[in-house]
Design a protein around this motif. Structure first.
Motif, PDB file in Angstrom:
ATOM      1  N   LEU A 103     -74.997  23.674 -50.028  1.00  0.00           N
ATOM      2  CA  LEU A 103     -75.402  25.060 -49.378  1.00  0.00           C
ATOM      3  C   LEU A 103     -74.413  25.387 -48.316  1.00  0.00           C
ATOM      4  CD1 LEU A 103     -78.953  26.251 -48.238  1.00  0.00           C
ATOM      5  CD2 LEU A 103     -76.924  26.522 -46.548  1.00  0.00           C
ATOM      6  N   TYR A 104     -74.128  24.556 -47.558  1.00  0.00           N
ATOM      7  CA  TYR A 104     -73.198  24.834 -46.419  1.00  0.00           C
ATOM      8  C   TYR A 104     -71.599  25.090 -46.807  1.00  0.00           C
ATOM      9  CZ  TYR A 104     -76.926  24.007 -43.416  1.00  0.00           C
ATOM     10  OH  TYR A 104     -78.406  24.165 -43.030  1.00  0.00           O
ATOM     11  N   ASP A 105     -71.209  24.496 -48.025  1.00  0.00           N
ATOM     12  CA  ASP A 105     -69.958  24.709 -48.584  1.00  0.00           C
ATOM     13  C   ASP A 105     -69.781  26.045 -49.049  1.00  0.00           C
ATOM     14  OD1 ASP A 105     -69.241  22.110 -48.155  1.00  0.00           O
ATOM     15  OD2 ASP A 105     -69.536  21.583 -50.276  1.00  0.00           O
ATOM     16  N   ALA A 106     -71.114  26.689 -49.622  1.00  0.00           N
ATOM     17  CA  ALA A 106     -71.101  27.996 -50.040  1.00  0.00           C
ATOM     18  C   ALA A 106     -71.251  28.873 -48.943  1.00  0.00           C
ATOM     19  CB  ALA A 106     -72.425  28.296 -51.002  1.00  0.00           C
ATOM     20  N   LEU A 107     -71.853  28.473 -47.635  1.00  0.00           N
ATOM     21  CA  LEU A 107     -72.033  29.279 -46.574  1.00  0.00           C
ATOM     22  C   LEU A 107     -70.466  29.559 -46.108  1.00  0.00           C
ATOM     23  CD1 LEU A 107     -73.695  30.775 -44.727  1.00  0.00           C
ATOM     24  CD2 LEU A 107     -73.809  28.484 -43.217  1.00  0.00           C
ATOM     25  N   GLU A 108     -69.751  28.671 -46.132  1.00  0.00           N
ATOM     26  CA  GLU A 108     -68.209  28.966 -45.716  1.00  0.00           C
ATOM     27  C   GLU A 108     -67.912  29.489 -44.196  1.00  0.00           C
ATOM     28  OE1 GLU A 108     -65.260  29.825 -49.342  1.00  0.00           O
ATOM     29  OE2 GLU A 108     -66.868  31.001 -49.297  1.00  0.00           O
ATOM     30  N   VAL A 109     -68.513  28.814 -43.364  1.00  0.00           N
ATOM     31  CA  VAL A 109     -68.361  29.279 -41.768  1.00  0.00           C
ATOM     32  C   VAL A 109     -66.958  29.461 -41.398  1.00  0.00           C
ATOM     33  CG1 VAL A 109     -70.710  28.824 -41.313  1.00  0.00           C
ATOM     34  CG2 VAL A 109     -68.992  27.370 -40.920  1.00  0.00           C
ATOM     35  N   GLY A 110     -66.083  28.392 -42.045  1.00  0.00           N
ATOM     36  CA  GLY A 110     -64.713  28.403 -41.654  1.00  0.00           C
ATOM     37  C   GLY A 110     -63.959  29.624 -41.933  1.00  0.00           C
ATOM     38  N   SER A 111     -64.330  30.424 -42.960  1.00  0.00           N
ATOM     39  CA  SER A 111     -63.524  31.295 -43.363  1.00  0.00           C
ATOM     40  C   SER A 111     -64.036  32.628 -42.848  1.00  0.00           C
ATOM     41  CB  SER A 111     -63.645  31.642 -44.855  1.00  0.00           C
ATOM     42  OG  SER A 111     -64.982  31.926 -45.413  1.00  0.00           O
ATOM     43  N   MET A 112     -65.180  32.745 -42.146  1.00  0.00           N
ATOM     44  CA  MET A 112     -65.775  33.835 -41.156  1.00  0.00           C
ATOM     45  C   MET A 112     -64.767  34.419 -40.100  1.00  0.00           C
ATOM     46  SD  MET A 112     -69.791  33.019 -41.021  1.00  0.00           S
ATOM     47  CE  MET A 112     -70.895  32.803 -42.449  1.00  0.00           C
TER      48      MET A 112
ATOM     49  N   ASN B 247     -75.610  10.334 -26.359  1.00  0.00           N
ATOM     50  CA  ASN B 247     -74.337  10.157 -25.934  1.00  0.00           C
ATOM     51  C   ASN B 247     -73.145  10.709 -26.747  1.00  0.00           C
ATOM     52  OD1 ASN B 247     -75.538   8.659 -23.512  1.00  0.00           O
ATOM     53  ND2 ASN B 247     -75.801   7.091 -24.953  1.00  0.00           N
ATOM     54  N   SER B 248     -73.505  10.844 -28.037  1.00  0.00           N
ATOM     55  CA  SER B 248     -72.296  11.253 -28.819  1.00  0.00           C
ATOM     56  C   SER B 248     -72.150  12.619 -28.877  1.00  0.00           C
ATOM     57  CB  SER B 248     -72.745  10.775 -30.471  1.00  0.00           C
ATOM     58  OG  SER B 248     -73.851  11.543 -30.695  1.00  0.00           O
ATOM     59  N   PRO B 249     -70.653  13.003 -29.335  1.00  0.00           N
ATOM     60  CA  PRO B 249     -70.362  14.408 -28.951  1.00  0.00           C
ATOM     61  C   PRO B 249     -71.219  15.313 -30.054  1.00  0.00           C
ATOM     62  CG  PRO B 249     -68.801  13.169 -30.308  1.00  0.00           C
ATOM     63  CD  PRO B 249     -69.779  12.088 -29.900  1.00  0.00           C
ATOM     64  N   THR B 250     -71.309  16.596 -29.528  1.00  0.00           N
ATOM     65  CA  THR B 250     -71.895  17.609 -30.382  1.00  0.00           C
ATOM     66  C   THR B 250     -71.149  18.570 -30.976  1.00  0.00           C
ATOM     67  OG1 THR B 250     -72.241  18.934 -28.535  1.00  0.00           O
ATOM     68  CG2 THR B 250     -74.026  17.588 -28.888  1.00  0.00           C
ATOM     69  N   ALA B 251     -71.539  19.203 -32.209  1.00  0.00           N
ATOM     70  CA  ALA B 251     -70.735  20.425 -32.814  1.00  0.00           C
ATOM     71  C   ALA B 251     -71.971  21.527 -33.175  1.00  0.00           C
ATOM     72  CB  ALA B 251     -70.321  19.548 -34.240  1.00  0.00           C
ATOM     73  N   PRO B 252     -71.614  22.629 -33.341  1.00  0.00           N
ATOM     74  CA  PRO B 252     -72.454  23.663 -33.875  1.00  0.00           C
ATOM     75  C   PRO B 252     -73.048  23.384 -34.964  1.00  0.00           C
ATOM     76  CG  PRO B 252     -70.234  24.563 -32.980  1.00  0.00           C
ATOM     77  CD  PRO B 252     -70.225  23.281 -33.263  1.00  0.00           C
ATOM     78  N   ALA B 253     -74.493  23.815 -35.206  1.00  0.00           N
ATOM     79  CA  ALA B 253     -75.277  23.254 -36.207  1.00  0.00           C
ATOM     80  C   ALA B 253     -74.615  23.746 -37.486  1.00  0.00           C
ATOM     81  CB  ALA B 253     -76.656  23.971 -36.003  1.00  0.00           C
ATOM     82  N   LEU B 254     -74.121  24.961 -37.754  1.00  0.00           N
ATOM     83  CA  LEU B 254     -73.547  25.289 -38.746  1.00  0.00           C
ATOM     84  C   LEU B 254     -72.343  24.577 -39.351  1.00  0.00           C
ATOM     85  CD1 LEU B 254     -73.927  29.186 -38.722  1.00  0.00           C
ATOM     86  CD2 LEU B 254     -75.368  27.720 -39.749  1.00  0.00           C
ATOM     87  N   GLU B 255     -71.726  23.833 -38.318  1.00  0.00           N
ATOM     88  CA  GLU B 255     -70.654  22.703 -38.600  1.00  0.00           C
ATOM     89  C   GLU B 255     -71.193  21.327 -38.674  1.00  0.00           C
ATOM     90  OE1 GLU B 255     -67.378  23.440 -35.701  1.00  0.00           O
ATOM     91  OE2 GLU B 255     -67.750  25.594 -35.765  1.00  0.00           O
TER      92      GLU B 255
END
Length: 246
Positions: free
Chosen positions: A87-96, A73-81
């Protein structure tokens, strides 16, 4: 190209996507196992103490049990977010850029104890389940996942780059994938594995592979992408790449 990332125990809160619908996830062949595990996890969440024991959590982490209870029932977000950490800090998807993010959503896949494997853009809720957990009434997760997940990986025609950690690599073996390791080189020339550098540099490599315009198609071209991203890389075998941190 398919780049397999490890998940993270920590996950972002909230999201603005609709609640979980398994049919919205890539690799639909995995949905029967996904549903069985999701149902077992939410049922377990009705007993907080049992959940904490099964998931290896302390009482102060009971909020993770609440997450599992509201899985459907909870909201979803893209897996990379959804996944967070070094690891995900280094991936920096927000700056793509939009183009780079589209490539990342398609090329990157996250290994998951609950979902098996999801593409970067797949909408998922917050949850807590580790590869080493065992849900009551079910076999160990590697026994549950291997018959379903290994054929999916074996059918992948594009090159596979495996950045998963050991516990998640055990959920499904890959044959022919490029395995990546990260080592720290000391002043005397000796080398050792260090977890923090491992995660950060795998994140940097994943970003480079996700964003590059022309997908690499063999070990040498993957190494070239790594070098252009400022990483020192070398062959470590016929299907293995080693990233070296000074």
């Amino acid at each position: 190209m398919l780049v397999l990332l490890p998940p993270s125990e920590t996950k972002s809160n909230g999201g603005d996507g609709a609640p979980l619908r398994l049919e919205s996830l890539a690799f639909g062949e995995l949905n029967p196992v996904r549903e069985r595990l999701a149902e077992a996890l939410t049922e377990l969440a009705s007993d907080t103490d049992a959940s904490l024991r099964a998931l290896g959590l302390s009482e102060r982490m009971s909020g993770e049990v609440t997450r599992n209870a509201t899985l459907w029932n909870s909201p979803t977000a893209p897996a990379l977010e959804r996944y967070t950490g070094v690891l995900y800090d280094a991936l920096e998807v927000g700056s793509m850029s939009a183009v780079e993010r589209s490539r990342a959503d398609n090329r990157l896949a996250v290994a998951s104890a609950l979902f098996g494997m999801v593409r970067g853009g797949d909408p998922i809720p917050g949850y807590r389940l580790s590869a080493n957990s065992t849900l009551p009434g079910l076999d160990p997760l590697r026994t549950v996942w291997r018959p379903a997940l290994e054929p999916v990986l074996a059918a992948e025609r594009a090159p596979v780059v495996d950045l998963r950690s050991g516990a998640y690599a055990a959920l499904a073996r890959t044959h022919g994938a490029v395995a990546v390791s990260v080592v720290t080189e000391l002043a005397d020339g000796s080398r050792k594995t260090v977890s923090h550098h491992n995660k950060a540099h795998k994140g940097r490599l994943a970003r480079a592979l996700a964003c590059v315009e022309e997908e690499p198609d063999d070990l040498d071209s993957i190494a070239v992408v790594a070098e252009k991203a400022g990483l020192r890389a070398e062959r470590a075998g016929e299907r293995a790449l080693r990233v070296i941190v000074a």
